[in-house]
Design an enzyme around this catalytic site. Structure first.
Site, PDB file in Angstrom:
ATOM      1  N   ASP A 247     -77.476  25.115 -77.437  1.00  0.00           N
ATOM      2  CA  ASP A 247     -78.363  24.566 -76.423  1.00  0.00           C
ATOM      3  C   ASP A 247     -79.670  24.063 -77.030  1.00  0.00           C
ATOM      4  O   ASP A 247     -80.106  24.512 -78.090  1.00  0.00           O
ATOM      5  CB  ASP A 247     -78.718  25.643 -75.387  1.00  0.00           C
ATOM      6  CG  ASP A 247     -77.571  25.920 -74.428  1.00  0.00           C
ATOM      7  OD1 ASP A 247     -76.450  25.415 -74.650  1.00  0.00           O
ATOM      8  OD2 ASP A 247     -77.807  26.663 -73.456  1.00  0.00           O
TER       9      ASP A 247
ATOM     10  N   HIS B 127     -78.563  28.547 -80.232  1.00  0.00           N
ATOM     11  CA  HIS B 127     -79.496  27.442 -80.009  1.00  0.00           C
ATOM     12  C   HIS B 127     -79.750  26.669 -81.302  1.00  0.00           C
ATOM     13  O   HIS B 127     -80.132  27.266 -82.306  1.00  0.00           O
ATOM     14  CB  HIS B 127     -80.823  27.978 -79.471  1.00  0.00           C
ATOM     15  CG  HIS B 127     -80.706  28.602 -78.112  1.00  0.00           C
ATOM     16  ND1 HIS B 127     -80.156  29.846 -77.913  1.00  0.00           N
ATOM     17  CD2 HIS B 127     -81.042  28.134 -76.882  1.00  0.00           C
ATOM     18  CE1 HIS B 127     -80.160  30.119 -76.623  1.00  0.00           C
ATOM     19  NE2 HIS B 127     -80.696  29.102 -75.967  1.00  0.00           N
TER      20      HIS B 127
HETATM   21 ZN   LIG Z   1     -81.746  25.835 -72.754  1.00  0.00          ZN
END
Ligand SMILES: [Zn+2]
Length: 191
Positions: free
Chosen positions: A4, A149
């Site tokens: 993400d 991430h």
């Molecule tokens: Zn996010």
């Protein structure tokens, strides 16, 4: 594996190198305003065969957003990705996992399919690679969607070197055990 908050220079590209080394395709949920900054990175992600999805334009907590605001966030992200690479997946991941009925209704109207995760490495606050491994490894059973991430919603250029390192370590470990790493659409039964 799913990632993400990218694209993010230089960590998204480092991640692509690591994934390529192990011949793994992953799924990237992108933030529209960072796509606008670095469409070249997004093109590299797609060219490497990974799947990209919508993670809103500016990463608000959608629980606090009205229907029109949610639509605007999803629409603007979609437009940025379209400008960068053209048609892409219909996957959408709500920031912070936050959603309520209106969020899902708007997403559905735009033809988007929400994708959550069932393992998180808490890598956004991890003090070490080992910390991330300790969060992920006890939960791996197969059929998991692991969240890490490559970027940060609060800053472009945010240091994600630990997420890059842990990616290679997890893949090496679980491939040796016979696990396969696939994209979300493939896991959902597509191609
Ligand atoms: Zn996010």
């Amino acid at each position: 594996m799913s990632y993400d908050d990218g694209p993010n220079d230089p960590y998204t590209l480092r991640l692509l190198d690591g994934l390529a080394k192990h011949d793994v395709k992953a799924t990237f949920f992108l933030i529209g305003r960072y796509v606008r900054q670095r469409p070249d990175i997004v093109r590299d992600v797609v060219q490497a065969g990974h799947v990209i999805g919508n993670h809103t334009f500016s990463h608000p907590h959608l629980i606090w957003q009205t229907g029109p605001q949610v639509r605007e966030e999803l629409w603007r992200c979609r437009q940025e990705i379209l400008d960068a690479v053209g048609e892409h997946s219909n996957l959408f991941r709500p920031p912070f996992g936050g959603r309520r009925p209106v969020t899902l209704r708007v997403a559905r109207q735009l033809g988007l399919v929400p994708v959550m995760w069932n393992i998180t490495g808490y890598d956004w606050k991890a003090p070490s690679v080992e910390y991330i491994e300790r969060k992920v490894m006890p939960k791996v059973r197969g059929g998991n969607v692991i969240l890490l991430h490559d970027g940060s919603h609060s800053a472009f250029g945010y240091d994600r070197s630990r997420s890059v390192i842990v990616t290679e370590r997890l893949i090496a470990r679980y491939q040796a055990e016979g696990y396969e790493f696939v994209t979300v659409p493939k896991m959902m039964g597509g191609v």
